[in-house]
Design a protein around this motif. Structure first.
Motif, PDB file in Angstrom:
ATOM      1  N   PHE A  58       3.846  -8.249  89.006  1.00  0.00           N
ATOM      2  CA  PHE A  58       3.192  -8.809  87.833  1.00  0.00           C
ATOM      3  C   PHE A  58       2.253  -7.781  87.242  1.00  0.00           C
ATOM      4  N   LYS A  59       2.533  -7.500  86.026  1.00  0.00           N
ATOM      5  CA  LYS A  59       1.775  -6.431  85.396  1.00  0.00           C
ATOM      6  C   LYS A  59       0.823  -6.988  84.349  1.00  0.00           C
ATOM      7  N   CYS A  60      -0.375  -6.576  84.441  1.00  0.00           N
ATOM      8  CA  CYS A  60      -1.395  -7.011  83.487  1.00  0.00           C
ATOM      9  C   CYS A  60      -1.138  -6.327  82.145  1.00  0.00           C
ATOM     10  N   LEU A  61      -1.125  -7.122  81.133  1.00  0.00           N
ATOM     11  CA  LEU A  61      -0.844  -6.572  79.804  1.00  0.00           C
ATOM     12  C   LEU A  61      -2.104  -6.349  79.002  1.00  0.00           C
ATOM     13  N   TRP A  62      -3.176  -6.637  79.610  1.00  0.00           N
ATOM     14  CA  TRP A  62      -4.445  -6.446  78.893  1.00  0.00           C
ATOM     15  C   TRP A  62      -4.563  -4.995  78.450  1.00  0.00           C
ATOM     16  N   GLY A  64      -4.311 -21.588  82.250  1.00  0.00           N
ATOM     17  CA  GLY A  64      -3.017 -21.034  81.940  1.00  0.00           C
ATOM     18  C   GLY A  64      -3.047 -19.910  80.942  1.00  0.00           C
ATOM     19  N   GLU A  65      -4.214 -19.634  80.490  1.00  0.00           N
ATOM     20  CA  GLU A  65      -4.322 -18.583  79.487  1.00  0.00           C
ATOM     21  C   GLU A  65      -3.918 -17.232  80.046  1.00  0.00           C
ATOM     22  N   GLU A  66      -4.091 -17.116  81.330  1.00  0.00           N
ATOM     23  CA  GLU A  66      -3.782 -15.844  81.965  1.00  0.00           C
ATOM     24  C   GLU A  66      -2.316 -15.475  81.789  1.00  0.00           C
ATOM     25  N   ASP A  67      -1.544 -16.522  81.643  1.00  0.00           N
ATOM     26  CA  ASP A  67      -0.110 -16.273  81.545  1.00  0.00           C
ATOM     27  C   ASP A  67       0.235 -15.355  80.385  1.00  0.00           C
ATOM     28  N   PHE A  68      -0.604 -15.378  79.419  1.00  0.00           N
ATOM     29  CA  PHE A  68      -0.314 -14.571  78.229  1.00  0.00           C
ATOM     30  C   PHE A  68      -0.600 -13.095  78.456  1.00  0.00           C
ATOM     31  N   TYR A  69      -1.285 -12.860  79.505  1.00  0.00           N
ATOM     32  CA  TYR A  69      -1.755 -11.488  79.674  1.00  0.00           C
ATOM     33  C   TYR A  69      -1.051 -10.706  80.764  1.00  0.00           C
ATOM     34  N   TYR A  70      -0.046 -11.285  81.303  1.00  0.00           N
ATOM     35  CA  TYR A  70       0.686 -10.470  82.259  1.00  0.00           C
ATOM     36  C   TYR A  70       2.173 -10.726  82.139  1.00  0.00           C
ATOM     37  N   SER A  71       2.895  -9.788  82.589  1.00  0.00           N
ATOM     38  CA  SER A  71       4.338  -9.927  82.522  1.00  0.00           C
ATOM     39  C   SER A  71       4.944  -9.736  83.898  1.00  0.00           C
ATOM     40  N   GLU A  72       6.047 -10.340  84.049  1.00  0.00           N
ATOM     41  CA  GLU A  72       6.707 -10.244  85.339  1.00  0.00           C
ATOM     42  C   GLU A  72       7.717  -9.108  85.285  1.00  0.00           C
ATOM     43  N   ILE A  73       7.712  -8.333  86.287  1.00  0.00           N
ATOM     44  CA  ILE A  73       8.646  -7.218  86.292  1.00  0.00           C
ATOM     45  C   ILE A  73       9.324  -7.118  87.646  1.00  0.00           C
ATOM     46  N   GLU A  74      10.496  -6.666  87.612  1.00  0.00           N
ATOM     47  CA  GLU A  74      11.220  -6.487  88.857  1.00  0.00           C
ATOM     48  C   GLU A  74      11.226  -5.012  89.203  1.00  0.00           C
ATOM     49  N   VAL A  75      10.862  -4.761  90.382  1.00  0.00           N
ATOM     50  CA  VAL A  75      10.755  -3.370  90.771  1.00  0.00           C
ATOM     51  C   VAL A  75      11.593  -3.098  92.005  1.00  0.00           C
ATOM     52  N   ASN A  76      12.361  -2.105  91.864  1.00  0.00           N
ATOM     53  CA  ASN A  76      13.115  -1.675  93.040  1.00  0.00           C
ATOM     54  C   ASN A  76      12.226  -0.736  93.823  1.00  0.00           C
ATOM     55  N   MET A  77      12.001  -1.114  95.025  1.00  0.00           N
ATOM     56  CA  MET A  77      11.067  -0.336  95.819  1.00  0.00           C
ATOM     57  C   MET A  77      11.464   1.128  95.899  1.00  0.00           C
ATOM     58  N   ASP A  78      12.731   1.330  95.928  1.00  0.00           N
ATOM     59  CA  ASP A  78      13.166   2.720  96.051  1.00  0.00           C
ATOM     60  C   ASP A  78      12.842   3.510  94.805  1.00  0.00           C
ATOM     61  N   SER A  79      12.796   2.790  93.743  1.00  0.00           N
ATOM     62  CA  SER A  79      12.524   3.485  92.481  1.00  0.00           C
ATOM     63  C   SER A  79      11.240   2.971  91.862  1.00  0.00           C
ATOM     64  N   LEU A  80      10.418   2.491  92.723  1.00  0.00           N
ATOM     65  CA  LEU A  80       9.170   1.929  92.231  1.00  0.00           C
ATOM     66  C   LEU A  80       8.396   2.935  91.394  1.00  0.00           C
ATOM     67  N   THR A  81       8.436   4.084  91.867  1.00  0.00           N
ATOM     68  CA  THR A  81       7.698   5.125  91.177  1.00  0.00           C
ATOM     69  C   THR A  81       8.102   5.240  89.722  1.00  0.00           C
ATOM     70  N   GLU A  82       9.386   5.337  89.551  1.00  0.00           N
ATOM     71  CA  GLU A  82       9.844   5.507  88.186  1.00  0.00           C
ATOM     72  C   GLU A  82       9.560   4.264  87.371  1.00  0.00           C
ATOM     73  N   GLY A  83       9.757   3.143  88.007  1.00  0.00           N
ATOM     74  CA  GLY A  83       9.522   1.896  87.306  1.00  0.00           C
ATOM     75  C   GLY A  83       8.111   1.811  86.790  1.00  0.00           C
ATOM     76  N   LEU A  84       7.210   2.168  87.641  1.00  0.00           N
ATOM     77  CA  LEU A  84       5.819   2.107  87.234  1.00  0.00           C
ATOM     78  C   LEU A  84       5.543   3.106  86.138  1.00  0.00           C
ATOM     79  N   SER A  85       6.170   4.213  86.270  1.00  0.00           N
ATOM     80  CA  SER A  85       5.931   5.241  85.270  1.00  0.00           C
ATOM     81  C   SER A  85       6.349   4.747  83.892  1.00  0.00           C
TER      82      SER A  85
END
Length: 533
Positions: free
Chosen positions: A289-293, A326-347
């Motif tokens: 879950f990534k904060c979009l703030w 529930g307001e928080e829901d607007f400020y984060y997004s759900e993301i799927e991350v492959n642990m093996d490629s977590l690095t790139e995903g985060l990047s």
DNA sequence: TGTGCCGGGGG
DNA sequence: CCCCCGGCACA
């Protein structure tokens, strides 16, 4: 903490593995060994271009393996990291002599030794621990042990390059504990993945590697007072990781991918941070879950965690309150991350600079409780913030500057402000003192008020005198002076006269001829009460 | 050098 | 207190 000071200190560290002792013959190579035990496992070629494994053998509970990937040193001399190391060394040369008195930590510094085996500057690993004082004693003991353990062939080089550490330090159990803790944290902070700035994600491999090294160095060089901050730093997983080679990547992923990924990081973070949720990560796809703030790139592994983060950090709601609209829901997004490629995903997720600089909660613009973070950020001298050379400078600031120039600037500029400047000068805890507690301390320090008193008090006294003749004017001045109490002039220094006012005084206004028109104070050669500043 | 004013002293 | 002045710091 003066950057230059740090620089000097760091320049005299221990070479890991004593590989380059000969390189600095005639100069103090081994000042002291600050890092308890940094030994390199495996064969010890004078210079290795391939991956090198460093092991911190400080304590059974704190042992941590740090793998330093060193690849393709050759031809890397032009990389930023290489150049920086080179510069560092040069800087250190001139300052060697005055670096021995106090405790600088140990430094495993890859010394750039041109001419030796063709080693290039960029191919070394920095292990800097700037924990002045605390680790000094450890260093002493360590050095002793080290000398004993070194093979005869190596011992010679060690002893020849060894420079005695001042004996005035007394080892204490307490200090050792701190050192241990510091070392543990250091091992964490040395992880390139965690420390990587977002900007690096777009940098070509060689450059990013250099960055990693620089950052690692700066991170690990933080003072003891900042360790906790280092940890918190890592709590922001959003920091993009460089595209490391897989093996290296994996080894790091399990131990240093931020608070939601790293157990270690979590352990060192949750106690001081708002996200105590323990998280274990499996080597597979993971929902994050990534904060979009704005300006907050925090990524947490649980929705509750991210909600709490948003609620407390961005929405300013009390942490202990579970209330959620529930307001928080607007400020984060759900993301799927492959642990093996977590690095790139985060990047890819963090095109903008991540909020890795210090406690994320306080930095985002929407927040107003910045001061909390500032006392941390200001630990170091702001002067060296943007300098890569500040390898051994306070890590706190380095972190900031690395990722968020704009953020670093803000807190940094604060002490320079008119009001604060005055405050700083008053309590003597200026940015440069490096006490570990900067700004916030300054703000709270009372001397400021006292300092301003002498002037105003004097005026008040005079006012009461002059009131007989000029009630109106005096009333006005009184008000002004009282206000001055709240915001004392920046330059007011105890023992010195208050700055001369710019406004014309009675003498100038009326002239000597009309002296009877002067205010009483002026006539008595006191501070003018009619024309105040 | 002129100015502002602090510190001190006499009444 | 009132009044004055020596002397210093600063522009």
């Amino acid at each position: 903490m003066d950057s230059r000071y740090m620089l000097e200190k760091s320049s005299v560290g221990t070479r890991v593995g004593g590989t380059d002792f000969n390189c600095r013959a005639g100069r103090s190579v081994l000042r002291d060994a600050r890092v308890p035990t940094v030994e390199r496992s495996g064969p010890m070629p004078a210079y290795t271009h391939g991956p090198v494994l460093y092991k911190f053998v400080m304590d059974a509970s704190s042992a941590a393996d740090v793998k330093s990937e060193r690849s393709s040193s050759k031809g890397n001399g032009l990389s930023p990291g290489g150049r920086i190391l080179h510069d560092m060394e040069k800087t250190g040369l001139g300052d060697q002599k005055d670096s021995g008195s106090s405790g600088i930590l140990k430094r495993a510094s890859p010394t750039h030794c041109p001419g030796i085996n063709g080693q290039l500057p960029g191919g070394f690993m920095h292990l800097d621990i700037s924990n002045p004082g605390k680790q000094a004693e450890l260093a002493s003991s360590f050095r002793a042990a080290q000398v004993q353990n070194v093979p005869p062939s190596e011992r010679q080089s060690l002893s020849s390059s060894h420079i005695p550490v001042p004996r005035n330090r007394k080892p204490s159990g307490h200090a050792d504990k701190e050192v241990m803790a510091a070392t543990v944290l250091t091992s964490l902070s040395t992880s390139p993945l965690v420390l990587y700035p977002s900007s690096a994600s777009t940098v070509p491999e060689p450059a990013s590697r250099a960055w990693k090294e620089v950052l690692s160095a700066s991170y690990s060089s933080s003072t003891s007072g900042n360790w906790s901050w280092d940890a918190s730093d890592q709590s922001v997983p959003s920091t993009p990781s460089p595209p490391l080679s897989n093996d290296t990547n994996k080894s790091f992923l399990l131990s240093s991918q931020g608070d939601d990924v790293s157990e270690d990081a979590t352990e060192s973070t949750h106690f001081m941070f708002e996200d105590p949720i323990p998280r274990k990560r499996k080597n597979s796809m993971k929902v994050m879950f990534k904060c979009l703030w704005k300006n907050c790139e925090k990524v947490l592994s649980t929705s509750s965690g991210i909600q709490r983060h948003i609620r407390t950090v961005h929405l300013g709601r009390n942490n202990d309150s579970d209330y959620s609209d529930g307001e928080e829901d607007f400020y984060y997004s759900e993301i799927e991350v492959n642990m093996d490629s977590l690095t790139e995903g985060l990047s890819s997720l963090t095109p903008t600079s991540p909020t890795t600089a210090g406690p994320p909660p306080v930095f985002p613009p929407p927040l107003t409780d910045v001061p909390h973070s500032e006392h941390i950020n200001m630990t170091g001298s702001q002067s060296h913030a943007p300098t890569l050379l500040s390898q051994s400078a306070p890590s706190t600031l380095c972190h900031i500057r690395t990722d968020h120039a704009y953020q670093a600037t803000a807190p940094v500029s604060i002490p320079v402000g008119p009001e604060l400047a005055g405050l700083d000068s008053g309590n003597g805890t200026g940015p440069g003192t490096g006490t570990g507690n900067g700004i916030s301390v300054s703000w709270q320090s009372p001397p400021v008020i006292f300092k301003g008193v002498p002037g105003p008090v004097t005026h008040v006294r005079t006012v009461s005198i002059g009131e007989k003749r000029q009630p109106a004017a005096n009333t006005h001045t009184t008000v002004n002076k009282n206000h001055a109490l709240v915001t004392p002039p920046a330059k007011s220094t105890p023992g010195t006269r208050k700055p001369r006012g710019e406004a014309k005084k009675c003498r100038k206004v009326y002239g000597m001829e009309k002296r009877d028109m002067w205010c009483t104070a002026c006539r008595w050669k006191k501070a003018c009460q009619r024309f105040t500043d």
